[in-house]
Design an enzyme around this catalytic site. Structure first.
Site, mmCIF file in Angstrom:
data_model
loop_
_atom_site.group_PDB
_atom_site.id
_atom_site.type_symbol
_atom_site.label_atom_id
_atom_site.label_comp_id
_atom_site.label_asym_id
_atom_site.label_seq_id
_atom_site.Cartn_x
_atom_site.Cartn_y
_atom_site.Cartn_z
ATOM 1 N N HIS A 76 0.846 -1.041 -0.105
ATOM 2 C CA HIS A 76 -0.053 0.107 -0.074
ATOM 3 C C HIS A 76 0.662 1.256 0.193
ATOM 4 O O HIS A 76 0.328 2.241 0.377
ATOM 5 C CB HIS A 76 -1.018 0.062 1.156
ATOM 6 C CG HIS A 76 -2.215 0.826 0.939
ATOM 7 N ND1 HIS A 76 -2.432 1.718 1.958
ATOM 8 C CD2 HIS A 76 -3.418 0.541 -0.063
ATOM 9 C CE1 HIS A 76 -3.689 2.132 1.307
ATOM 10 N NE2 HIS A 76 -4.223 1.431 0.441
ATOM 11 N N ASP A 100 17.019 11.155 -6.070
ATOM 12 C CA ASP A 100 18.243 11.584 -5.942
ATOM 13 C C ASP A 100 18.846 11.489 -4.565
ATOM 14 O O ASP A 100 19.765 12.272 -4.111
ATOM 15 C CB ASP A 100 18.446 13.036 -6.385
ATOM 16 C CG ASP A 100 18.303 12.997 -8.129
ATOM 17 O OD1 ASP A 100 18.377 12.160 -8.744
ATOM 18 O OD2 ASP A 100 18.229 14.031 -8.605
ATOM 19 N N LYS A 155 2.958 4.600 -1.305
ATOM 20 C CA LYS A 155 2.974 5.686 -2.368
ATOM 21 C C LYS A 155 4.096 6.447 -2.045
ATOM 22 O O LYS A 155 3.834 7.459 -1.389
ATOM 23 C CB LYS A 155 1.679 6.501 -1.894
ATOM 24 C CG LYS A 155 0.174 5.544 -2.461
ATOM 25 C CD LYS A 155 -0.608 5.797 -0.866
ATOM 26 C CE LYS A 155 -1.646 4.858 -1.044
ATOM 27 N NZ LYS A 155 -1.723 4.115 -0.125
#
Length: 185
Positions: free
Chosen positions: A128, A135, A130
């Site tokens: 789940h 960098d 996100k």
């Protein structure tokens, strides 16, 4: 500040949200700490905010690396920005929840067709996450799925934090999920 958005004003952190982590490990995968006073962050909320645009701008700022973890990834502008990052020489790697490899409108096929290294996180009930780490400096996270619905129909939140220390923790978690996932491409 590493990431420069033209849309929302920047805020310097004096006391960043208590959940933002940096320091000793408390329990398995649990961290706590504070960020420096000049750590910059940006917050976006939907409905109303242009969160997709902020994510695309963050991806466009990538010069060396882009690590992605996504539960749902159907946003064409975000997928296009990921591919463009790879095309300009950024080392791009993506871990997706297992559902993204069977859903009709997932970006998984699009990313694979553009030779983006992909992993299927299939050892947990749902992956789940996100998250993007750019960098080893910038962390993009929140409830905001990388979908058109998150931008246009849902109440979501997005947090972008410019912090190498925080990026290091998210990178360590990305690597842990990579080792538990199946490489697709």
């Amino acid at each position: 500040m590493y990431f420069k958005s033209k849309r929302l004003p920047k805020v310097l952190v004096t006391t960043l949200l208590s959940f933002v982590l940096i320091s000793p490990v408390f329990a398995d995968n649990s961290y706590s700490g504070t960020l420096s006073k000049n750590t910059a962050y940006e917050v976006c909320f939907t409905p109303g905010g242009k969160c997709t645009n902020l994510i695309v701008e963050a991806i466009n700022s990538a010069k060396k690396s882009l690590l992605v973890q996504a539960y749902s990834f159907t946003s064409a502008p975000i997928a296009k920005a990921v591919v463009e990052a790879k095309e300009r020489g950024v080392n791009v790697k993506v871990i997706l929840d297992k559902s993204q490899f069977s859903q009709k409108y997932s970006s998984a096929t699009f990313l694979k067709n553009h030779q983006i290294p992909l992993w299927e996180d299939d050892k947990v009930a749902i992956a789940h996450n996100k998250v993007m780490v750019i960098d080893s400096q910038l962390v993009v996270t929140g409830s905001f799925n990388f979908t058109k619905a998150a931008q246009e129909r849902n109440a979501e939140n997005l947090l972008i934090v410019d912090s190498p220390a925080l990026a290091k923790l998210y990178t360590q978690n990305w690597l842990k999920r990579e080792s538990a996932s199946e490489k697709i491409f």
